[in-house]
Design a protein around this motif. Sequence first.
Motif, PDB file in Angstrom:
ATOM      1  N   LEU A   1      17.443 -18.234  28.792  1.00  0.00           N
ATOM      2  CA  LEU A   1      17.603 -18.547  27.372  1.00  0.00           C
ATOM      3  C   LEU A   1      18.519 -19.755  27.151  1.00  0.00           C
ATOM      4  O   LEU A   1      18.430 -20.412  26.123  1.00  0.00           O
TER       5      LEU A   1
ATOM      6  N   ILE B   1       9.086  -8.942  27.199  1.00  0.00           N
ATOM      7  CA  ILE B   1       9.899  -8.550  26.048  1.00  0.00           C
ATOM      8  C   ILE B   1       9.504  -9.365  24.818  1.00  0.00           C
ATOM      9  O   ILE B   1       9.398  -8.836  23.709  1.00  0.00           O
ATOM     10  N   GLY B   2       9.265 -10.661  25.011  1.00  0.00           N
ATOM     11  CA  GLY B   2       8.825 -11.507  23.900  1.00  0.00           C
ATOM     12  C   GLY B   2       7.496 -11.055  23.331  1.00  0.00           C
ATOM     13  O   GLY B   2       7.301 -11.017  22.104  1.00  0.00           O
ATOM     14  N   TYR B   3       6.563 -10.684  24.210  1.00  0.00           N
ATOM     15  CA  TYR B   3       5.267 -10.180  23.750  1.00  0.00           C
ATOM     16  C   TYR B   3       5.439  -8.860  22.992  1.00  0.00           C
ATOM     17  O   TYR B   3       4.805  -8.642  21.959  1.00  0.00           O
ATOM     18  N   ARG B   4       6.322  -8.006  23.490  1.00  0.00           N
ATOM     19  CA  ARG B   4       6.550  -6.722  22.821  1.00  0.00           C
ATOM     20  C   ARG B   4       7.150  -6.933  21.431  1.00  0.00           C
ATOM     21  O   ARG B   4       6.776  -6.263  20.474  1.00  0.00           O
ATOM     22  N   ILE B   5       8.084  -7.878  21.314  1.00  0.00           N
ATOM     23  CA  ILE B   5       8.658  -8.200  20.004  1.00  0.00           C
ATOM     24  C   ILE B   5       7.564  -8.719  19.071  1.00  0.00           C
ATOM     25  O   ILE B   5       7.509  -8.352  17.894  1.00  0.00           O
ATOM     26  N   PHE B   6       6.670  -9.558  19.589  1.00  0.00           N
ATOM     27  CA  PHE B   6       5.560 -10.082  18.790  1.00  0.00           C
ATOM     28  C   PHE B   6       4.671  -8.948  18.284  1.00  0.00           C
ATOM     29  O   PHE B   6       4.325  -8.908  17.095  1.00  0.00           O
TER      30      PHE B   6
ATOM     31  N   LEU C   1      11.288 -11.693  30.439  1.00  0.00           N
ATOM     32  CA  LEU C   1      11.443 -12.330  29.126  1.00  0.00           C
ATOM     33  C   LEU C   1      10.093 -12.483  28.439  1.00  0.00           C
ATOM     34  O   LEU C   1       9.983 -12.279  27.224  1.00  0.00           O
ATOM     35  N   LEU C   2       9.067 -12.822  29.193  1.00  0.00           N
ATOM     36  CA  LEU C   2       7.721 -12.940  28.605  1.00  0.00           C
ATOM     37  C   LEU C   2       7.220 -11.586  28.086  1.00  0.00           C
ATOM     38  O   LEU C   2       6.655 -11.508  26.990  1.00  0.00           O
TER      39      LEU C   2
ATOM     40  N   ILE D   1      17.910  -9.555  23.004  1.00  0.00           N
ATOM     41  CA  ILE D   1      17.649 -10.968  23.257  1.00  0.00           C
ATOM     42  C   ILE D   1      18.747 -11.830  22.637  1.00  0.00           C
ATOM     43  O   ILE D   1      19.219 -12.796  23.255  1.00  0.00           O
TER      44      ILE D   1
ATOM     45  N   TRP E   1      15.120  -4.616  20.851  1.00  0.00           N
ATOM     46  CA  TRP E   1      14.734  -5.778  21.657  1.00  0.00           C
ATOM     47  C   TRP E   1      15.251  -7.082  21.060  1.00  0.00           C
ATOM     48  O   TRP E   1      15.707  -7.961  21.792  1.00  0.00           O
ATOM     49  N   VAL E   2      15.188  -7.225  19.751  1.00  0.00           N
ATOM     50  CA  VAL E   2      15.702  -8.448  19.116  1.00  0.00           C
ATOM     51  C   VAL E   2      17.211  -8.546  19.326  1.00  0.00           C
ATOM     52  O   VAL E   2      17.728  -9.618  19.679  1.00  0.00           O
TER      53      VAL E   2
END
Length: 100
Positions: free
Chosen positions: A58, A79-84, A76-77, A18, A14-15
């Motif tokens: 982005l 995926i961002g939450y999953r990365i967090f 994007l939200l 992105i 995921w990182v």
Amino acid sequence: MIKFLKTNFELIFWVAAIIALAVANSAIESQYTLCPLKLMGITWCPGCGIGHAISWLLHGDIVRSWHAHWLGVPALLIIGYRIFVLGRCLFVPKQEYKFD
């Protein structure tokens, strides 16, 4: 090293995705596709354009992002939450964020 890659593959994926979308130039028309429906010759796909939408987002262009695919912002939200969550599991011991 191999164990680290195996246990953190999703976070790394995921990182990297992105970062790739952040440095991509969305204005250039794609020469290739990973879409299985387009590869089969079907011209309409419900997911096509979401990568462009995230890339435009982005880059700060919300209007183009919305026109590329309206699910770009929620994607994007998510995926961002999953990365967090995956990063928290990697860097914070489980006992510290337990809700018992």
